[in-house]
Design an enzyme around this catalytic site. Sequence first.
Site, PDB file in Angstrom:
ATOM      1  N   CYS A  55      -2.298 -43.277   4.589  1.00 18.27           N
ATOM      2  CA  CYS A  55      -3.748 -43.209   4.818  1.00 18.27           C
ATOM      3  C   CYS A  55      -4.520 -43.412   3.522  1.00 18.27           C
ATOM      4  O   CYS A  55      -5.487 -44.163   3.471  1.00 18.27           O
ATOM      5  CB  CYS A  55      -4.161 -41.864   5.394  1.00 18.27           C
ATOM      6  SG  CYS A  55      -3.062 -41.279   6.662  1.00 18.27           S
TER       7      CYS A  55
ATOM      8  N   GLY B  24       3.142 -37.318  15.592  1.00 14.86           N
ATOM      9  CA  GLY B  24       3.254 -36.144  14.732  1.00 14.86           C
ATOM     10  C   GLY B  24       1.879 -35.535  14.488  1.00 14.86           C
ATOM     11  O   GLY B  24       1.729 -34.311  14.437  1.00 14.86           O
TER      12      GLY B  24
ATOM     13  N   HIS C 187       8.950 -42.249  15.143  1.00 16.63           N
ATOM     14  CA  HIS C 187       9.045 -43.481  14.350  1.00 16.63           C
ATOM     15  C   HIS C 187       9.457 -43.210  12.904  1.00 16.63           C
ATOM     16  O   HIS C 187       9.646 -44.130  12.121  1.00 16.63           O
ATOM     17  CB  HIS C 187       7.743 -44.289  14.430  1.00 16.63           C
ATOM     18  CG  HIS C 187       6.616 -43.764  13.621  1.00 16.63           C
ATOM     19  ND1 HIS C 187       6.324 -44.252  12.378  1.00 16.63           N
ATOM     20  CD2 HIS C 187       5.711 -42.797  13.862  1.00 16.63           C
ATOM     21  CE1 HIS C 187       5.263 -43.613  11.901  1.00 16.63           C
ATOM     22  NE2 HIS C 187       4.886 -42.714  12.793  1.00 16.63           N
TER      23      HIS C 187
ATOM     24  N   SER D  36       8.114 -36.618  14.556  1.00 18.04           N
ATOM     25  CA  SER D  36       7.621 -37.913  15.009  1.00 18.04           C
ATOM     26  C   SER D  36       8.780 -38.911  15.097  1.00 18.04           C
ATOM     27  O   SER D  36       9.571 -39.028  14.162  1.00 18.04           O
ATOM     28  CB  SER D  36       6.579 -38.415  14.005  1.00 18.04           C
ATOM     29  OG  SER D  36       6.225 -39.735  14.310  1.00 18.04           O
TER      30      SER D  36
ATOM     31  N   THR E 157       0.051 -38.357  31.922  1.00 12.20           N
ATOM     32  CA  THR E 157       1.310 -38.938  32.382  1.00 12.20           C
ATOM     33  C   THR E 157       2.159 -39.298  31.174  1.00 12.20           C
ATOM     34  O   THR E 157       1.673 -39.903  30.214  1.00 12.20           O
ATOM     35  CB  THR E 157       1.023 -40.189  33.247  1.00 12.20           C
ATOM     36  OG1 THR E 157       0.255 -39.767  34.366  1.00 12.20           O
ATOM     37  CG2 THR E 157       2.303 -40.844  33.725  1.00 12.20           C
TER      38      THR E 157
END
Lengths: 398, 85
Positions: free
Chosen positions: A323, A70, A200, A198, A236
């Site tokens: 964070c 994200g 997860h 995102s 990739t």
Amino acid sequence: MQCYFDHVATTPLRPEVLEAMMPYFKEEFGNPLSIYPLGTNAREAVERAREQVAGLVNAKSTEIIFTSSGAEANNFALRGIAFARQHEGRHIIVSRMEHHSILNSARFLEKMGFTATYLPPDRHGLIDPEAVRKAITDETILISVIHASPEVGTIEPVREIAAIARERNITFHTDAVASVGNIPVDVKELGADLLSMSAHQFNGPKGAGALYLREGQRIIPLIFGGIQEGGRRAGTENVPAIVGMGRAAEIAKAELPHRVDGIRRLRDRLIEGIMKMEAVHFTGHPEQRLPGHASFCVEYIEGEGMLLMLAAKGIYVASGSACTSKALKSSPVLLSMGIPTHVAHGSVVFTLGADNTEEQIDYALEEFPQVIKRLRELSPFSKGWGDIEEGGTCIPKK
Amino acid sequence: MKKVKFVEHIRPDVTTDIVYMMCPMHLLKLDEMMGKLQKGQILELLTDYDGALEDIPEWCEKTGNEFIGVDETDDYFKFYIRKTA
């Protein structure tokens, strides 16, 4: 008992998702750009995942660009649009409710010669669409406002803000990392030009994110190289993670309508129980919030202590964003909502998911008051707040 | 490199915008779009990639399509190709 109440940090990977990913770690290891069957199988898997992710947010599959996270999607959106439109103007608008990946991208753009306006929220964490309108100048090319706050759960009036942006031919981005997969998100209904998500956050793997980019919108790549992702994001492809994101998106879409009510019921019980305690403040918007999100500020103690003591009892929660929890800093989001520094230090965030149960809520409501009581006994502020010095430092009451 | 022919006011049948997309998207998109066009129709391809000034006329010569020319704006090129093959 183990209670995981930190679904905004990450969510557990669903077994069906892991199962879908496994062949792409093993026998189907091909590079999606290779033209023999190993490659074309991988290519087909990536394109199937693109359709699944597009389906979750009502986009076209050609409007989905896979990223590594994200945060990458947010960086890509801000920098990619700002640089693509810089000849039209060099002013951007973001809110103070944003994740660091938006705020720090905005700061970087300021260093590159752009100007940025940071819009403050109200005390519930809401951004006023009229304040957005007032902040627009002839130079404004981009507005980014988060869809839902991972810290206080508030869902922003993104549709109204997107409409204002459109009236003025300004590109509108929303960071929907905390909302996609947790509440219905429809890019057309929201009117977003770009939207970050995102995997997860909705029981998919880490290392997979996506940026929705409305058809016809130009963007300058963040990562230069080859023709992956339609020549917009080189490297990739992380095929297993992308496949997992696709499967998780498919499951989330199918289960969302049934999942939300149950989670909301558990959350409301938790809020009701916690708010019975003294000197505890609910943060964020009371109604306009994520269904699994319960956030508070507990006076006279610090979030860190709560986190550790709760963890010792098997209860896993957060304080501020993931964070800021780690950095032991007061959350800038809470401060921008007008919560004083000494109160913001006592931030605690419970985020529930489909795997949580009534028993876990009962257990948390039994243990949490005891943790608070114990920490308050140890706190230098056990008698309450004294004077507040310049800079926000609080002195204990004598 | 061949001398590129500059043109103005060409009226295309189809426009494809690949500005800021990375090389060699200009050739992949060209191939894809020409497959969709009828014989005689004109494609307008928008790209900021200057390598296309060489690649697109060459591609046309190789595939037997007509390279009409290029128009330039401040930020990108407009390539005009008529499907003749």
